[in-house]
Enzyme design. Structure first.
Site, PDB file in Angstrom:
ATOM      1  N   ARG A 237       0.851  -1.179   0.000  1.00 51.85           N
ATOM      2  CA  ARG A 237       0.000   0.000   0.000  1.00 51.85           C
ATOM      3  C   ARG A 237       0.893   1.237   0.000  1.00 51.85           C
ATOM      4  NH1 ARG A 237      -3.378  -2.859  -1.529  1.00 51.85           N
ATOM      5  NH2 ARG A 237      -5.487  -3.213  -0.715  1.00 51.85           N
ATOM      6  N   GLU A 266      -3.015   7.980  -4.940  1.00 52.96           N
ATOM      7  CA  GLU A 266      -3.176   7.036  -6.038  1.00 52.96           C
ATOM      8  C   GLU A 266      -4.495   7.309  -6.758  1.00 52.96           C
ATOM      9  OE1 GLU A 266      -3.720   2.302  -6.128  1.00 52.96           O
ATOM     10  OE2 GLU A 266      -1.840   2.952  -5.192  1.00 52.96           O
ATOM     11  N   HIS A 285      -0.766   0.187  -9.996  1.00 60.96           N
ATOM     12  CA  HIS A 285      -1.437  -0.757  -9.079  1.00 60.96           C
ATOM     13  C   HIS A 285      -1.943  -1.973  -9.866  1.00 60.96           C
ATOM     14  CE1 HIS A 285      -3.731  -0.982  -5.012  1.00 60.96           C
ATOM     15  NE2 HIS A 285      -3.383  -2.190  -5.441  1.00 60.96           N
TER      16      HIS A 285
END
Length: 325
Positions: A237, A266, A285
């Site tokens: 993360r 993000e 991601h």
């Protein structure tokens, strides 16, 4: 149909909505697919839905859980930091996830990031595309054999990665206060404390879940403690790393290379300095993704949500007390 499930991706592409609709129909549940990224937008779409399936970018907050009629939330992925598990327990809402669907994909992606950083592949690629043909562009490059690879967190994914790299000739170490030392050693990895991890690593692969304890764990002090040529890879993360501190360290060349599949924020703004740095690599991601993992995730989460709705026990329930990494 007896029940209704809202499928809400922040990107609309994480899961296969048609496949999930087919699976949920087997449990007499209808579906609606929406794109939401905020608490307010999600509340507007939920209505009297019995079930909800979300990706990592949809915030399932206490307010969402308290004001809806949800009986089950399916987190399409492994991490559940975007779901308020305590509020879910208070409201009697079952939360399910899929803890194994992309173990191989994430481990493979982490290895790819590490090797790209060690060999400075992005820098060579940019240089070659600009018309140069210069082996010194990435210098100095260390030898992989004999280096120390450390794991921050030692759950299922780093254990798979540790197996992948056994033949590389690296020393393997790990810090994870929630995994017994004998479990770590059973994967030919030596357990160490956090400070020893930082001071010893030539390569660091981050796999810690996002909690209050791990938020900002890789901060200015941690970055200063590591060797100036260290290669960092993060497939966990983004907020585990303090972004501003990392940017400063990269700009000062106090960190050799950062390879990130997750960031904070993000997605990154188009003018973010991480996207301009020669010693950084960013992927969107995507470590979880393969066509096989996407199908497995879509089917598995939908089936577990369906089980809850018809009164069966889910296969992958997660609670505050669960070990979910």
């Amino acid at each position: 149909m007896d029940s209704h499930v809202v499928i809400s991706d922040s990107k609309s592409t994480t899961v296969d909505h048609d496949l999930q609709a087919d699976v949920l129909a087997e449990y007499d549940a209808s579906t609606t697919s929406v794109v939401t990224r905020t608490e307010e937008a999600l509340l507007e779409e939920l209505g009297d839905a019995d079930g909800l399936i979300v990706d990592a970018g949809v915030p399932v907050t206490a307010r969402v859980l308290e004001t809806s009629s949800l009986r089950v939330v399916g987190r399409a992925g492994i991490g559940v930091d975007n779901v308020d598990l305590e509020a879910a327990a208070d409201e009697g809402v079952t939360v399910v996830h899929h803890p194994t669907y992309s173990l191989d994909e994430v481990a493979t992606h982490a290895l790819s990031l590490l090797l790209s950083g060690v060999r400075r592949l992005p820098r060579y690629d940019r240089s070659t595309r600009s018309g140069n043909w210069d082996w010194t562009e990435g210098a100095p490059i260390p030898r992989l054999q004999g280096s120390t690879l450390g794991f921050l967190g030692f759950g299922k994914i780093p254990r798979r990665l540790a197996t992948m790299v056994q033949g590389f000739g690296c020393e393997l170490i790990a810090f994870d206060p929630y995994v017994a030392d004998d479990v770590v050693r059973s994967h030919n990895v030596e357990p160490v404390d956090f400070e020893d991890l930082l001071s010893a690593v030539d390569l660091l692969s981050i796999h810690a879940p996002l909690t209050e304890e791990t938020t900002g764990l890789i901060d200015e002090h941690a970055l200063e403690t590591m060797d100036e040529n260290v290669v960092l890879a993060n497939t966990a993360r983004g907020p585990v790393i303090e972004t501003d501190a990392l940017v400063a360290a990269l700009e000062a060349e106090d960190v050799g290379f950062a390879a990130l599949d997750v960031t904070e924020p993000e997605p990154l703004p188009s003018d973010h300095p991480l996207l301009e740095l020669e010693n950084a690599l960013v992927t969107p991601h995507t470590a979880w993704y393969s066509e096989a993992s996407r199908r497995q995730l879509s089917r598995g989460i939908a089936a577990d949500v369906g089980r809850v709705l018809v009164g069966e026990d889910p296969h992958n329930e997660v609670t505050v007390e669960s070990s979910w990494v």
